[in-house]
Scaffold this active site. Structure first.
Site, short mmCIF file in Angstrom:
data_model
loop_
_atom_site.label_atom_id
_atom_site.label_comp_id
_atom_site.label_asym_id
_atom_site.label_seq_id
_atom_site.Cartn_x
_atom_site.Cartn_y
_atom_site.Cartn_z
N GLU A 150 9.22 1.55 11.28
CA GLU A 150 10.19 2.65 11.19
C GLU A 150 9.36 3.93 11.26
O GLU A 150 8.61 4.23 10.34
CB GLU A 150 10.95 2.60 9.86
CG GLU A 150 11.72 1.32 9.61
CD GLU A 150 12.88 1.12 10.56
OE1 GLU A 150 13.21 2.05 11.33
OE2 GLU A 150 13.46 0.03 10.54
N GLU A 178 7.96 16.40 15.90
CA GLU A 178 8.51 16.25 14.55
C GLU A 178 7.75 17.18 13.59
O GLU A 178 6.52 17.19 13.56
CB GLU A 178 8.36 14.80 14.07
CG GLU A 178 8.96 14.58 12.71
CD GLU A 178 8.66 13.19 12.14
OE1 GLU A 178 7.49 12.77 12.16
OE2 GLU A 178 9.60 12.54 11.66
N LYS A 219 0.89 -1.18 0.00
CA LYS A 219 0.00 0.00 0.00
C LYS A 219 0.92 1.21 0.00
O LYS A 219 1.39 1.66 1.03
CB LYS A 219 -0.87 -0.02 1.26
CG LYS A 219 -2.26 0.56 1.08
CD LYS A 219 -2.27 2.04 0.77
CE LYS A 219 -2.09 2.92 1.99
NZ LYS A 219 -1.87 4.33 1.62
P1 NAD Z 1 1.78 8.42 7.55
O1 NAD Z 1 1.92 7.66 8.81
O2 NAD Z 1 0.78 9.50 7.49
O3 NAD Z 1 1.39 7.43 6.35
C1 NAD Z 1 2.20 6.34 6.01
C2 NAD Z 1 1.34 5.28 5.35
O4 NAD Z 1 0.41 4.75 6.29
C3 NAD Z 1 0.53 5.79 4.17
O5 NAD Z 1 0.56 4.82 3.15
C4 NAD Z 1 -0.87 5.92 4.76
O6 NAD Z 1 -1.89 5.80 3.82
C5 NAD Z 1 -0.89 4.74 5.72
N1 NAD Z 1 -1.83 4.84 6.83
C6 NAD Z 1 -2.24 5.96 7.46
N2 NAD Z 1 -3.09 5.63 8.47
C7 NAD Z 1 -3.21 4.27 8.46
C8 NAD Z 1 -3.94 3.34 9.25
N3 NAD Z 1 -4.72 3.73 10.26
N4 NAD Z 1 -3.82 2.03 8.95
C9 NAD Z 1 -3.03 1.61 7.95
N5 NAD Z 1 -2.33 2.45 7.16
C10 NAD Z 1 -2.41 3.77 7.43
O7 NAD Z 1 3.23 8.92 7.20
P2 NAD Z 1 3.67 9.88 6.00
O8 NAD Z 1 3.10 11.22 6.26
O9 NAD Z 1 3.37 9.19 4.73
O10 NAD Z 1 5.27 9.91 6.17
C11 NAD Z 1 5.94 10.81 6.98
C12 NAD Z 1 6.27 10.19 8.31
O11 NAD Z 1 6.99 8.99 8.10
C13 NAD Z 1 7.15 11.03 9.19
O12 NAD Z 1 6.72 10.94 10.51
C14 NAD Z 1 8.52 10.39 9.06
O13 NAD Z 1 9.40 10.61 10.11
C15 NAD Z 1 8.15 8.96 8.93
N6 NAD Z 1 9.21 8.20 8.29
C16 NAD Z 1 9.99 7.39 9.05
C17 NAD Z 1 11.05 6.67 8.48
C18 NAD Z 1 11.95 5.77 9.28
O14 NAD Z 1 12.71 5.01 8.67
N7 NAD Z 1 11.93 5.83 10.59
C19 NAD Z 1 11.26 6.78 7.11
C20 NAD Z 1 10.43 7.63 6.36
C21 NAD Z 1 9.40 8.32 6.96
#
Ligand code: NAD
Ligand code: 6OD
Length: 503
Positions: A271, A407, A195
Site C-alpha cells: 500500500e 505526493e 517493524k
Molecule cells: P516510508 O516508506 O519512509 O517508511 C515506511 C516504513 O518502511 C518504515 O517503517 C521504514 O523504516 C521502512 N523502510 C524504509 N526504507 C526501507 C527499506 N529499504 N527496507 C525496508 N524497510 C524500509 O514511509 P513513511 O514516511 O513512514 O509513510 C508515509 C508514506 O506512506 C506516504 O507516501 C504515504 O502515502 C504512504 N502510505 C500509504 C498508505 C496506503 O494505504 N496506500 C497508507 C499510509 C501511508
C-alpha cells in the site's frame, strides 16, 4: 507461554522521563543485541518521549527463529477456533486499554485526541474482530468434477498460512495500519515480525503486552524496532525464512523492498503513496462538498494516504468553493493535541515539515497563488520546537507543476477549475499514482460514470474515508500492489492447495 506466565515488563510510564521501548521477541521484552537505542521524539514540542531499542539483522534472526518455533508448536497446531478466540480477545483487550493506546499514539504522532479516539484506536481493535469473524465463517472452495467413468471427482482447496510474515509500517496511522496487517496474518495462522516506523514505535510495543495478556503464544507476534536501509527493515526484506512482506509506506521504499525481496521471491503486498483527486461538480451539495473536502485535505494534518491533494472544481462554483475551503482551513484549531478543541496537530517531525515547506516554496516558484497558509504558525513558546505547519491552499498551478504531480503528504491542496466532466476525468487520471478519488455530485448517473472511469483503487462518492473492512483496499499504478481487506487479505496471507479426490 500462557497468559499467566511472567513476562519481563517494559516501562510505559506517562512521567516526564523517557520510556524504554525494547524489542519484543519470543514473548519477552528484550534489548537489541547491539545495545543501540534511538530517540522517539514528540512532534508537539520536540521532547524525547522514549528511548527505543534499535534492532538489526541479528535481532531479526532471533525473531524469525522464535516465529518458526511457534509455527511448529503451539500456534501451528492450535485448532482454528481456539486461535480465532485469541485473536478476538486482542480486540477486547485493546478496547480495555483504550486510554493507554490513545496516550501512546498521541505522544508519538501529535494527532488530535478526537481523530485518534474516533479512528486510530477503535480501528486497531476492529481489525482483530473482523478478521477473527471472517475466518471463522470462511467457506471452502469446492468443485464436483465429471470423469469418464461417471463417478466423478471432488476438488477442494485447502488454505494454509504462509509462515513467517514481515510487517513493515509507516508512521501516519501507526496502530491502525499495523493491525490491519497483523490481525489477518494471525487470524490466518501466520507468525509476524513487525517493524514499526522509527517515528512511531510505541503502540506496537504496547500491543506486545496485549498479546501476552490474552495468551497468544510466544514467537507469534514479534516487534523489531529500527530503521529501513541497513537496519531492521532491510534485514526483514532480506531474510530467506520470511515468506512474505506486507508493506505500507512510500512508493520509492516499495520499489527498494521489491528489489531486495526479489532474491527470495517473497509474496508482496504494497500500500503505497497517492496524489488523490477530489472532483466537485456544480450540482454537488455545496456545503457537504466543502466540509468533506476540508476533511479529506486536512485530516491528520494531511498525513493520510487517502487525502486529497488535487481538488478539481467545476468553474461555475470555483470562486465560491475556494473562498469556502479557505474559511474551513482557517477555522482549524492548531495546538495541544490532547485538548478536545484541537482539530489539527503537527506534522510527524521537523524533518517532514522541511519537506512540506520545500513544496510550499516550490509552489510559489511554480506560479501558485497562495490562498491561505504556506508557512509555520506562531503557536507560542510551548510549541516552538514542534513540527506545526499552516493548512495551505493553492490555486493557479499548471497541471505539469511538481506540486501537482508529487505526493507532499501534508495539509496542502491545489484547487483547479474544470469545464466538462471529460476534462475533470482527464486531469484526475493524469497522475502516476492511483490510490483513491472523491467525487461530489447529486447526479447519480454521473457519479457511477465518473467512478468507473477514474483510475484509482477506491472511489468515494459524496463522502470520504468511510470504511467497510470487508471491501478491497489498495491502489493502482505507483500506489500499490494487491488489495487488503476482507477476503483479499485472506488471499494474501494464505497459500492455497487444491486436493482432487477421485470418487
Ligand atoms: P516510508 O516508506 O519512509 O517508511 C515506511 C516504513 O518502511 C518504515 O517503517 C521504514 O523504516 C521502512 N523502510 C524504509 N526504507 C526501507 C527499506 N529499504 N527496507 C525496508 N524497510 C524500509 O514511509 P513513511 O514516511 O513512514 O509513510 C508515509 C508514506 O506512506 C506516504 O507516501 C504515504 O502515502 C504512504 N502510505 C500509504 C498508505 C496506503 O494505504 N496506500 C497508507 C499510509 C501511508
Ligand atoms: O482504512 C484502512 O484500512 C486503511 N488502510 C487506511 C489507510 C490510510 C492511509 O494512510
Amino acid at each position: 507461554m500462557l497468559a499467566s506466565e511472567p513476562v519481563s515488563n517494559m516501562e510505559l510510564s506517562t512521567s516526564e522521563s523517557p520510556k524504554k521501548l525494547p524489542l519484543f521477541i519470543n514473548g519477552r521484552f528484550v534489548d537489541a543485541i547491539s545495545g543501540a537505542t534511538f530517540p522517539d521524539i514528540s512532534p508537539v514540542d520536540g521532547r524525547v518521549v522514549a528511548d527505543v531499542s534499535e534492532g538489526g539483522a541479528a535481532d531479526v534472526d532471533r525473531a524469525v527463529l522464535a516465529a518458526r518455533e511457534a509455527l511448529k508448536g503451539p500456534w501451528g497446531t492450535m485448532p482454528a477456533n481456539a486461535r480465532l478466540d485469541l485473536v478476538a480477545k486482542v480486540a477486547d483487550r485493546i478496547m480495555e486499554r483504550f486510554d493507554e493506546f490513545l496516550q501512546a499514539e498521541i505522544a508519538d504522532t501529535g494527532k488530535p485526541l478526537g481523530w485518534a479516539c474516533e479512528v486510530d484506536i477503535p480501528r486497531g481493535a476492529a481489525n482483530f474482530r473482523i478478521f477473527a469473524n471472517l475466518i471463522r465463517n470462511l467457506p471452502t472452495e469446492c468443485f464436483q468434477t465429471d470423469t469418464a467413468d461417471g463417478e466423478g471427482a471432488l476438488n477442494y482447496a485447502l488454505r494454509s498460512p504462509l509462515g513467517v510474515v514481515g510487517v513493515i509500517c509507516p508512521w501516519n496511522l501507526p496502530l491502525l495500519l499495523m493491525t490491519w496487517k497483523v490481525a489477518p496474518a494471525l487470524a490466518c495462522g501466520n507468525a509476524v515480525i513487525v517493524k514499526p516506523s522509527e517515528e512511531t514505535p510505541a503502540t506496537a510495543t504496547l500491543l506486545a503486552e496485549v498479546m501476552n495478556e490474552v495468551g497468544i503464544p510466544p514467537g507469534v507476534y514479534n516487534v523489531v524496532h529500527g530503521f529501513g536501509p541497513d537496519s531492521a527493515g532491510e534485514a526483514i526484506t532480506q531474510h530467506p525464512e520470511i515468506s512474505a512482506i506486507t508493506f505500507t509506506g512510500e512508493s520509492r521504499t516499495g520499489q527498494a523492498i521489491m528489489r531486495t525481496a526479489a532474491a527470495n521471491v517473497k509474496h508482496l503486498s504494497f500500500e503505497l503513496g497517492g496524489k488523490n483527486p477530489a472532483i466537485i461538480f456544480a450540482d454537488a451539495d455545496f456545503d457537504a462538498a466543502v466540509k468533506g473536502t476540508a476533511r479529506s485535505t486536512f485530516s491528520n494534518c494531511g498525513q493520510v494516504c487517502l487525502c486529497s491533494e488535487r481538488v478539481y472544481v467545476e468553474r461555475s462554483i470555483f470562486d465560491r468553493f475556494v473562498e469556502a475551503l479557505k474559511l474551513e482551513a482557517e477555522s482549524l484549531r492548531l495546538g495541544d493535541p490532547t485538548l478536545p478543541e484541537t482539530t489539527m496537530g503537527p506534522l510527524i517531525s521537523k524533518g517532514h515539515r522541511e519537506k512540506v515547506l520545500y513544496y510550499c516554496n516550490l509552489a510559489r516558484e511554480e506560479g501558485a497563488t497562495v490562498i491561505t497558509g504556506g508557512g509555520i504558525p506562531d503557536l507560542g513558546p510551548a510549541f516552538a520546537d514542534g513540527a506545526y505547519i499552516q493548512p495551505t491552499i493553492w490555486t493557479g498551478l499548471p497541471e505539469t507543476a511538481r506540486c501537482i504531480r508529487e505526493e507532499i503528504f501534508g495539509p496542502v491542496c491545489h484547487i483547479q477549475p474544470f469545464d466538462t466532466e471529460e476534462e475533470a476525468i482527464a486531469m484526475a487520471n493524469d497522475s502516476s499514482y492511483g490510490l483513491c478519488a472523491a467525487i461530489w455530485t447529486t447526479n447519480l448517473s454521473r457519479a457511477h460514470r465518473v467512478a468507473r472511469r477514474v483510475e484509482a483503487g477506491m472511489v468515494w462518492v459524496n463522502t470520504w474515508f468511510l470504511r467497510d473492512l470487508r471491501t478491497p483496499f489498495g491502489g493502482t499504478k505507483l500506489s500499490g500492489v494487491g488489495r487488503e481487506g476482507g477476503i483479499h487479505s485472506v488471499e494474501f496471507y494464505t497459500e492455497l492447495k487444491n486436493v482432487c479426490v477421485k470418487l
